[in-house]
Scaffold this motif. Structure first.
Motif, short mmCIF file in Angstrom:
data_model
loop_
_atom_site.label_atom_id
_atom_site.label_comp_id
_atom_site.label_asym_id
_atom_site.label_seq_id
_atom_site.Cartn_x
_atom_site.Cartn_y
_atom_site.Cartn_z
N VAL A 1 4.95 -0.82 -0.37
CA VAL A 1 5.08 0.61 -0.06
C VAL A 1 3.83 1.34 -0.51
O VAL A 1 3.04 0.82 -1.30
N GLY A 2 3.66 2.55 0.00
CA GLY A 2 2.50 3.32 -0.40
C GLY A 2 2.35 4.58 0.43
O GLY A 2 3.28 5.00 1.14
N ALA A 3 1.17 5.15 0.37
CA ALA A 3 0.92 6.47 0.95
C ALA A 3 1.00 6.45 2.48
O ALA A 3 0.57 5.50 3.13
N ARG A 4 1.55 7.52 3.02
CA ARG A 4 1.53 7.68 4.48
C ARG A 4 0.12 7.97 4.98
O ARG A 4 -0.28 7.48 6.03
N SER A 5 -0.62 8.77 4.22
CA SER A 5 -2.00 9.10 4.61
C SER A 5 -2.97 8.16 3.90
O SER A 5 -3.92 8.61 3.25
N ALA A 6 -2.73 6.87 4.03
CA ALA A 6 -3.53 5.88 3.30
C ALA A 6 -4.96 5.83 3.82
O ALA A 6 -5.24 6.14 4.98
N SER A 7 -5.86 5.41 2.94
CA SER A 7 -7.25 5.22 3.33
C SER A 7 -7.40 3.93 4.11
O SER A 7 -6.50 3.08 4.15
N ALA A 8 -8.55 3.75 4.74
CA ALA A 8 -8.83 2.51 5.46
C ALA A 8 -8.76 1.32 4.52
O ALA A 8 -8.24 0.25 4.88
N ALA A 9 -9.26 1.49 3.30
CA ALA A 9 -9.22 0.40 2.32
C ALA A 9 -7.77 0.09 1.93
O ALA A 9 -7.39 -1.09 1.80
N GLY A 10 -6.95 1.13 1.75
CA GLY A 10 -5.55 0.91 1.41
C GLY A 10 -4.80 0.16 2.50
O GLY A 10 -4.02 -0.75 2.22
N LEU A 11 -5.06 0.53 3.75
CA LEU A 11 -4.42 -0.17 4.86
C LEU A 11 -4.86 -1.63 4.92
O LEU A 11 -4.05 -2.53 5.18
N ALA A 12 -6.13 -1.87 4.65
CA ALA A 12 -6.63 -3.25 4.63
C ALA A 12 -5.96 -4.04 3.52
O ALA A 12 -5.59 -5.21 3.70
N HIS A 13 -5.78 -3.42 2.34
CA HIS A 13 -5.10 -4.11 1.24
C HIS A 13 -3.66 -4.43 1.62
O HIS A 13 -3.16 -5.52 1.33
N ARG B 1 -3.91 7.66 -8.16
CA ARG B 1 -3.34 8.21 -9.39
C ARG B 1 -1.89 7.79 -9.61
O ARG B 1 -1.47 7.54 -10.74
N GLY B 2 -1.14 7.70 -8.53
CA GLY B 2 0.24 7.24 -8.68
C GLY B 2 0.30 5.81 -9.18
O GLY B 2 1.13 5.47 -10.04
N CYS B 3 -0.58 4.96 -8.65
CA CYS B 3 -0.62 3.57 -9.11
C CYS B 3 -1.04 3.49 -10.57
O CYS B 3 -0.49 2.70 -11.35
N HIS B 4 -2.01 4.30 -10.96
CA HIS B 4 -2.47 4.28 -12.35
C HIS B 4 -1.35 4.75 -13.29
O HIS B 4 -1.19 4.20 -14.38
N ARG B 5 -0.57 5.73 -12.85
CA ARG B 5 0.55 6.17 -13.68
C ARG B 5 1.57 5.04 -13.82
O ARG B 5 2.11 4.81 -14.92
N LEU B 6 1.85 4.34 -12.73
CA LEU B 6 2.79 3.22 -12.81
C LEU B 6 2.30 2.17 -13.80
O LEU B 6 3.08 1.62 -14.59
N VAL C 1 3.13 -1.38 -4.98
CA VAL C 1 2.69 -0.06 -4.55
C VAL C 1 1.19 -0.09 -4.30
O VAL C 1 0.41 -0.45 -5.18
N ILE C 2 0.79 0.27 -3.09
CA ILE C 2 -0.63 0.32 -2.71
C ILE C 2 -0.96 1.75 -2.31
O ILE C 2 -0.49 2.23 -1.26
N GLU C 3 -1.70 2.44 -3.10
CA GLU C 3 -2.07 3.84 -2.90
C GLU C 3 -0.85 4.75 -2.90
O GLU C 3 0.04 4.62 -2.07
N ALA C 4 -0.82 5.64 -3.85
CA ALA C 4 0.28 6.61 -3.94
C ALA C 4 -0.19 7.81 -4.75
O ALA C 4 -0.78 7.64 -5.82
N GLY C 5 0.05 8.99 -4.22
CA GLY C 5 -0.23 10.20 -4.98
C GLY C 5 0.80 10.39 -6.08
O GLY C 5 1.81 9.68 -6.14
N LEU C 6 0.57 11.37 -6.92
CA LEU C 6 1.48 11.58 -8.05
C LEU C 6 2.86 12.06 -7.62
O LEU C 6 3.81 11.96 -8.40
N ARG C 7 2.99 12.58 -6.40
CA ARG C 7 4.29 13.04 -5.92
C ARG C 7 4.77 12.19 -4.74
O ARG C 7 5.59 12.63 -3.94
N SER C 8 4.29 10.97 -4.67
CA SER C 8 4.62 10.09 -3.55
C SER C 8 6.05 9.58 -3.64
O SER C 8 6.56 9.28 -4.73
N GLY C 9 6.70 9.43 -2.48
CA GLY C 9 8.02 8.80 -2.44
C GLY C 9 7.98 7.35 -2.88
O GLY C 9 9.00 6.80 -3.31
#
Length: 388
Positions: free
Chosen positions: A120-132, A266-271, A230-238
């Motif tokens: 799971v992860g961000a809806r507005s993911a970066s190109a790198a996040g999508l590749a991961h 940041r969400g991943c770092h908090r986790l 979790v791959i890319e997630a903001g602090l308020r991510s679902g």
């Protein structure tokens, strides 16, 4: 009584659509009625007052058009109402808060019994996040895990597509009815998942997307999966909700670190600060979850294959059922290996050859795969390994 009984099916659908009841209330009444849905419904009608007037009105006169629509959806090929009273209802869901009473499934319901990893992860993911997401999905699928996510835009969709492109199983747990697609841009993806994986919902057909549905959807994603990545997630991510639910359910949580300058890291770092495992390679996930996958296989073997006399029991050693240790010494496993032979065969072919149910065979093949005696090939085919 089977679901071929129209009265039983109707009773389930009436109960499921009763306003204010919810999965917990339905399960409670099923327990009181010994698992008999018709008895539970009779009890519900006698004691409907605490649920309020909408429930009383519905139980007195259900909407026949709506029930007919539900039945029509279930009558379509590949569609199923998987009930908590059935042996192949995913046992891992029994250990989560507010477990669902049913799941509407479009596709291969036996995949719900496979060891799964949620990505799971961000809806507005970066190109790198999508590749991961694609890289981890392919690697985890190659290791034998089904890829589970929520069919959202971004990381979810990338993980599903990568699994499908690798001809590996993927499951999408959605926050709408099983006949709705959200977001709408994923219409083609939903068709692919239903054709080659499983589309799963606890909501009945016709149910639109609502904000409160998605946390409920997330608890099922976390509950089905042995671990959540979790791959890319903001602090308020679902996605953080899914990760929190996984941790509360005692499942592993993995997070991919990123640049301190990337808001989606940041969400991943908090986790990670809160105790999630920092992951850099899919092999770390596989190593962490292999024992849990083996234990799940053992639990399924008991649940699906326990004889009436209850002779098979857990021995308390890592969840392995006594009487099944050494699969090659078990008559049904020997027969399965014999019928499999040394040429690849699909699950449907093995069902025909052995007379076993799809759910039982899925469990047996999983155990043989974990013991390196059988290999799962693309296209849901299985092959006996040398020495197996």
């Amino acid at each position: 009584m089977t679901m071929d009984d129209p009265d039983e099916l109707r009773a389930w659908l009436v109960a499921l659509r009763t306003p204010g009841l919810g999965p917990g209330g339905l399960r409670e009444r099923l327990d009181d009625a010994g698992g008999d849905i018709r008895a539970a419904l009779r009890q519900l009608r006698r004691r409907a007052a605490p649920l309020g007037e909408p429930a009383q009105a519905w139980l007195a006169r259900p909407d026949e058009e709506r029930l007919a629509s539900d039945q029509a959806w279930l009558a379509e090929p590949g569609h199923r109402l998987l009930r908590c009273t059935e042996a192949d209802f995913p046992p891992q869901l029994e250990h989560i808060p507010q477990p669902p009473a049913v799941l509407f499934v479009a596709g291969d319901a036996s995949l719900l019994l496979h060891p799964q990893v949620a990505i799971v992860g961000a809806r507005s993911a970066s190109a790198a996040g999508l590749a991961h997401a694609r890289t981890f999905a392919r690697a985890l699928a190659a290791a034998g895990f089904a890829i589970t996510s929520g069919m959202a835009d971004g990381i979810d969709g990338a993980a599903h597509v990568a699994a499908l492109d690798a001809e590996a199983p993927t499951l999408a747990v959605v926050g709408t009815g099983p006949d709705r697609v959200y977001p709408r841009k994923h219409q083609a993806l939903a068709r692919r998942i239903a054709a080659h994986g499983a589309l799963v919902s606890e909501f009945p057909p016709g149910m639109p997307a609502r904000a409160d549905h998605f946390p409920r959807r997330n608890r099922i994603i976390a509950g089905l999966s042995l671990g959540t990545l979790v791959i890319e997630a903001g602090l308020r991510s679902g996605s953080l909700i899914t990760a929190r639910l996984a941790a509360e359910q005692g499942r592993e949580v993995f997070a991919l670190p990123g640049s301190i300058h990337n808001p989606l890291a940041r969400g991943c770092h908090r986790l990670i600060r809160d105790g999630a495992r920092l992951i850099e390679d899919a092999a770390e996930i596989v190593e962490t979850l292999t024992l849990a996958a083996r234990m799940l296989g053992g639990e399924l073997a008991v649940r699906l294959r326990e004889p009436n006399d209850g002779a098979i029991r857990f021995d308390g050693m890592g969840g392995t059922p006594s009487g099944l240790g050494g699969r090659g010494n078990d008559a049904e496993y020997r027969r399965l290996l014999t019928e499999l032979g040394h040429a690849p065969a699909t699950l449907d072919e093995l069902v025909q050859r052995t007379g076993q149910s799809t759910a039982a065979l899925s469990s047996m093949l999983l155990m043989l795969e974990l013991e390196a005696r059988v290999e799962c090939l693309p296209g849901n085919r299985y092959q006996r390994l040398p020495g197996g």
